[in-house]
Design a protein around this motif. Structure first.
Motif, short mmCIF file in Angstrom:
data_model
loop_
_atom_site.label_atom_id
_atom_site.label_comp_id
_atom_site.label_asym_id
_atom_site.label_seq_id
_atom_site.Cartn_x
_atom_site.Cartn_y
_atom_site.Cartn_z
N LEU A 100 0.76 -1.13 0.15
CA LEU A 100 0.44 0.02 0.04
C LEU A 100 1.02 1.30 -0.04
O LEU A 100 0.18 2.41 -0.55
N LYS A 101 2.05 1.82 1.14
CA LYS A 101 2.74 1.94 1.04
C LYS A 101 3.55 2.90 -0.92
O LYS A 101 3.57 4.37 -0.59
N SER A 102 3.82 1.83 -1.07
CA SER A 102 4.30 1.86 -2.54
C SER A 102 3.80 2.62 -3.63
O SER A 102 3.94 3.06 -4.63
N ILE A 103 2.45 1.44 -3.40
CA ILE A 103 1.74 2.40 -4.41
C ILE A 103 1.32 4.44 -4.06
O ILE A 103 1.20 4.47 -5.22
N GLY A 108 1.39 6.73 -10.48
CA GLY A 108 1.93 6.74 -12.13
C GLY A 108 2.57 5.05 -12.23
O GLY A 108 2.00 4.39 -13.32
N ASP A 109 3.39 5.17 -11.58
CA ASP A 109 4.36 4.26 -12.07
C ASP A 109 4.47 3.06 -11.53
O ASP A 109 5.81 1.42 -11.43
N LYS A 495 -4.73 -6.70 -1.13
CA LYS A 495 -4.50 -7.83 -1.96
C LYS A 495 -4.55 -8.02 -3.11
O LYS A 495 -4.16 -7.74 -4.24
N ALA A 496 -5.62 -7.26 -3.61
CA ALA A 496 -5.76 -7.27 -5.12
C ALA A 496 -5.34 -6.39 -5.21
O ALA A 496 -5.38 -6.37 -6.11
N LEU A 497 -4.75 -5.32 -4.70
CA LEU A 497 -3.82 -4.42 -5.55
C LEU A 497 -3.03 -4.58 -5.67
O LEU A 497 -2.04 -4.51 -6.78
N ALA A 498 -2.17 -5.43 -5.19
CA ALA A 498 -0.91 -5.95 -4.85
C ALA A 498 -0.67 -6.38 -6.51
O ALA A 498 0.18 -7.26 -6.97
N GLN A 499 -2.06 -6.98 -6.79
CA GLN A 499 -1.91 -8.25 -8.06
C GLN A 499 -1.71 -7.21 -9.28
O GLN A 499 -0.93 -8.16 -10.09
N TRP A 500 -2.03 -5.93 -9.43
CA TRP A 500 -1.38 -5.31 -10.17
C TRP A 500 -0.01 -5.29 -11.21
O TRP A 500 -0.14 -5.54 -12.18
N PRO A 501 0.74 -5.33 -10.31
CA PRO A 501 2.05 -5.43 -10.87
C PRO A 501 2.51 -6.46 -11.72
O PRO A 501 3.08 -6.54 -12.63
#
Length: 581
Positions: A100-103, A108-109, A495-501
Motif C-alpha cells: 500500500l505504501k509503494s502505491i 503512476g509508476d 491483496k487485490a491491489l498487489a496483483q497489479w504489477p
C-alpha cells in the motif's frame, strides 16, 4: 512493489543456496502466483516441481526443504507443501502494508517494470487499405494494437507503433479511377459508377478538391498521367481520413510505411529477392497440387519459390505471379526484412480474422530474413458482431454497405468502444451489444470500472463535508497509520491491489491486454464489495467521523484503489471520470 516478483527472487536465492548446482534455465521457469483457491494461502509456487528433475530429486523433497527454509522468513506466517510439490505461503500483514505504501509513493509508476529490458519492438496494427474511411471491421485490431503498444511500453520495451499503407496494387488503381469519376462529377458531368469501383460519398470532397486545384486541366492530360496525379491526391486524402478516424479513439502511429517504396526498379523487393538468392532461400520449381481447397497463390507451373518449409511453414511460397508481378508474400518478406534492418528483433503484427492463414508464412519469413535472430507474434483479431438487446443491430450507414468506426464511436463513445473491445481475448469472436454498453449496471464492464473510480472521489467529497478539519492532502495521507488496516476486508482489498504489477508484466509478456481489462473489473468488484460491507458494518466504513485516524488510513486505501484504476484505464486508453452522469 511487486510482491510476486519479490518472492520469486527469494525462492530462487533459497534454491541456489540449497542446491549450488542448479542452473539459471531451471530457475527461469519458476512461477510465483496466487493459488487458485484463496483458502490455500496468499502465494503459491511451482518451484520444486520445475527444478526437481534437473536436480535429480523428488519434487516433494525439494518442496519440503524450501518450506523449512522459509519458516525463518519474518515476512512469512506459514508455509505448506501441497499436492505433488506446490508450496503455499501466507504472508505477514506488514508485507501488505508495504504494498500500500509503494502505491502511494510510486503513483503512476506503480506496476511499471523492466520486463522488456529496453528491447525494441515493432507493433504493426490497423494497416487497412487506404481506400476509404475506417469501418467497424478495423476497429478491434486498432484498439487491440494500440493498447498492446501502451502495455509493452509501460513494461520496459522501446515500442514503435507502425501502420503499413497498402498503397500498391489493383485496388489503388481502382480507387484512382473512382476518384477520377468524382472529379468529372464535380466538373458538372453526369457519372455512373461501374460495378467494382468505390461508390462511397467520401470521394466526393476529393473530386471537389481536384476541381479547385486543377480546374479541368486533368481532362486534357493523358490518362496515365492524370491518374498518377489523382492517385497521389486521393491517397493523401484517404490517409488524412483514416488518421482522423483513428484519432476519435485516441490512436496515433509513429510510422506510416508505404508499400509503394517496396516496388519499382531497385526497390526493397528487388534487393530482397537478390539477397534471398544469394542465401539459397529461393529456387525455381513446381508446387505439388494441394489437398482439399486450392489456395489462391497456387499455380501449376514452374515458378520462383521461397523455401518456406525450411523455416517452419507447411508449403513453399510463390514470389512471382505468372504475369511477372510480385506476389503479396514477396512484398511481405521485403517489408519484414526492412523492419529487421531497421533494428527490430521483436515484431508484433495485428491482423484481421481473414488473415489467419498468414501466421506460419510470416513466421517463416522473419526467421529466414533474420537468420533466426528476430521473432514475430501474429495476433489475429476475430470478428465483432454488432448487437442490440441480443439481436443483430443494423446501424445507419453513410458509406456504401459499411458500418464506420465513427458510427460506433458516435453511438457509445470512445471509452465504451475501447474497453468493450478489450474485454475479450483477441482470438475469440465477440458480440458488441449497444444496449449493454449503455446500461449502468455491473453487466456493463466499462461503467462498472469507471463507477468504481468515480466512487473513490465521492468518498473524499464526503470526508470534506463531514470531517472538514481532517487533512486529506496527499502528503497527510502518506503519513497515515495504515497498520490500522488489519481487518480481513481491508487486507483482501490490498491483496487485490498487489496483483497489479504481476498482471501488467504477464499481460505484456503474453501480448494479452484483455488481462488488464479483466483485472480492472475484478478490482472494481472488490472495491464495490468493500463499500457494501461498510453499509452493513460501521467499522468497515471509509468515513468514520468518530475515528479520524482510521478514516485517514482508509482514505490512503481508497487513494490506492483510485491510482491503480487510473493506471489500468490509462493503459487501455480509457478515461477515468471523477463523476458519472
Amino acid at each position: 512493489m511487486n510482491v510476486f516478483a519479490l518472492f520469486a527472487a527469494r525462492v530462487a536465492d533459497a534454491l541456489t543456496g540449497l542446491y549450488p548446482s542448479i542452473t539459471e534455465e531451471a530457475l527461469s521457469r519458476i512461477v510465483v502466483e496466487p493459488p487458485r483457491d484463496a483458502a490455500h494461502g496468499d502465494l503459491s509456487t511451482n518451484a520444486a516441481m520445475v527444478v526437481a528433475k534437473p536436480l535429480g530429486k523428488n519434487p516433494r523433497e525439494v518442496a519440503t526443504a524450501l518450506a523449512e527454509h522459509f519458516k525463518a522468513d519474518q515476512d512469512v506466517t506459514s508455509v505448506e507443501v501441497a499436492g505433488p510439490g506446490f508450496i503455499n505461503f501466507r504472508l505477514a500483514t506488514p508485507v501488505w502494508h508495504e504494498v500500500l505504501k509503494s502505491i502511494g509513493a510510486q503513483g503512476g509508476d506503480f506496476g511499471k517494470s523492466n520486463v522488456g529490458g529496453g528491447e525494441r519492438v515493432n507493433v504493426e496494427y490497423v494497416s487497412a487499405n487506404p481506400t476509404g474511411p475506417m469501418h467497424v471491421g478495423h476497429t478491434r485490431g486498432a484498439v487491440f494494437g494500440d493498447a498492446l503498444a501502451s502495455l509493452m511500453a509501460y513494461s520496459g520495451y522501446e515500442v514503435t507503433r507502425e501502420y503499413y499503407i497498402n498503397d500498391a496494387g489493383s485496388q489503388i488503381d481502382t480507387l484512382a479511377k473512382s476518384t477520377m469519376l468524382r472529379y468529372r462529377e464535380a466538373l458538372g458531368e453526369s457519372i455512373e459508377i461501374p460495378a467494382g469501383f468505390y461508390p462511397g460519398d467520401y470521394l466526393i470532397p476529393v473530386g471537389e478538391a481536384l476541381k479547385a486545384e486543377f480546374g479541368d486541366a486533368l481532362l486534357n492530360k493523358p490518362e496515365p498521367e492524370a491518374l498518377a496525379i489523382v492517385r497521389d491526391k486521393v491517397l493523401a486524402a484517404m490517409m488524412d481520413l483514416i488518421r482522423a478516424d483513428l484519432a476519435q479513439l485516441n490512436i496515433h502511429h509513429d510510422v506510416f510505411f508505404s508499400e509503394r517504396q517496396l516496388h519499382g526498379q531497385g526497390g526493397d523487393i528487388d534487393t530482397t529477392l537478390d539477397w534471398l538468392r544469394s542465401e539459397d532461400m529461393i529456387y525455381q520449381g513446381r508446387l505439388e497440387p494441394p489437398k482439399g481447397k486450392t489456395p489462391e497463390d497456387w499455380e501449376d507451373r514452374e515458378q520462383t519459390l521461397f523455401r518456406a518449409t525450411n523455416y517452419g511453414d507447411d508449403v513453399d511460397r510463390p514470389l512471382v505471379k505468372s504475369n511477372g508481378a510480385y506476389t503479396y508474400f514477396a512484398a511481405d518478406i521485403a517489408y519484414h526484412r526492412n523492419k529487421y534492418l531497421r533494428g527490430f528483433k521483436h515484431m508484433v503484427n495485428v491482423l484481421g480474422a481473414d488473415h489467419s492463414g498468414y501466421v506460419s508464412r510470416l513466421k517463416a519469413a522473419v526467421k529466414a530474413v533474420s537468420h533466426g535472430e528476430a521473432d514475430i507474434d501474429v495476433r489475429i483479431c476475430q470478428l465483432v458482431r454488432l448487437m442490440k438487446n441480443g439481436e443483430p443491430f443494423k446501424m445507419s450507414k453513410r458509406s456504401g454497405d459499411l458500418v464506420l468506426l465513427s458510427d460506433v464511436v458516435e453511438e457509445v463513445g470512445s471509452d465504451a468502444t475501447r474497453f468493450m473491445l478489450l474485454y475479450r481475448r483477441n482470438d475469440a469472436a465477440m458480440d458488441f451489444d449497444f444496449a449493454v454498453v449503455k446500461e449502468q449496471t455491473r453487466d456493463n464492464p466499462v461503467f462498472y470500472v469507471q463507477y468504481a473510480h468515480a466512487r473513490t472521489y465521492s468518498v473524499f467529497r464526503k470526508v470534506a463535508e463531514e470531517m472538514p478539519q481532517l487533512d486529506i492532502s496527499v502528503e497527510a495521507l502518506a503519513k497515515a497509520d495504515i497498520s490500522l488496516l488489519s481487518s480481513e476486508p481491508d487486507l483482501e482489498l490490498i491483496k487485490a491491489l498487489a496483483q497489479w504489477p504481476r498482471i501488467v508484466a504477464s499481460a505484456a509478456s503474453a501480448h494479452e491486454p484483455h488481462r488488464v481489462a479483466f483485472y480492472l473489473y475484478e478490482l472494481a468488484a472488490a472495491f464495490h464489495g468493500f463499500w457494501a460491507k461498510g453499509n452493513q458494518d460501521v467499522a468497515l466504513r471509509f468515513v468514520n467521523a468518530d475515528d479520524s485516524m482510521l478514516t485517514s488510513a482508509r482514505l490512503a486505501l481508497v487513494g490506492a484503489v483510485r491510482q491503480v484504476l487510473v493506471n489500468g484505464l490509462t493503459l487501455l486508453g480509457v478515461s477515468a471520470p471523477e463523476e458519472l452522469s
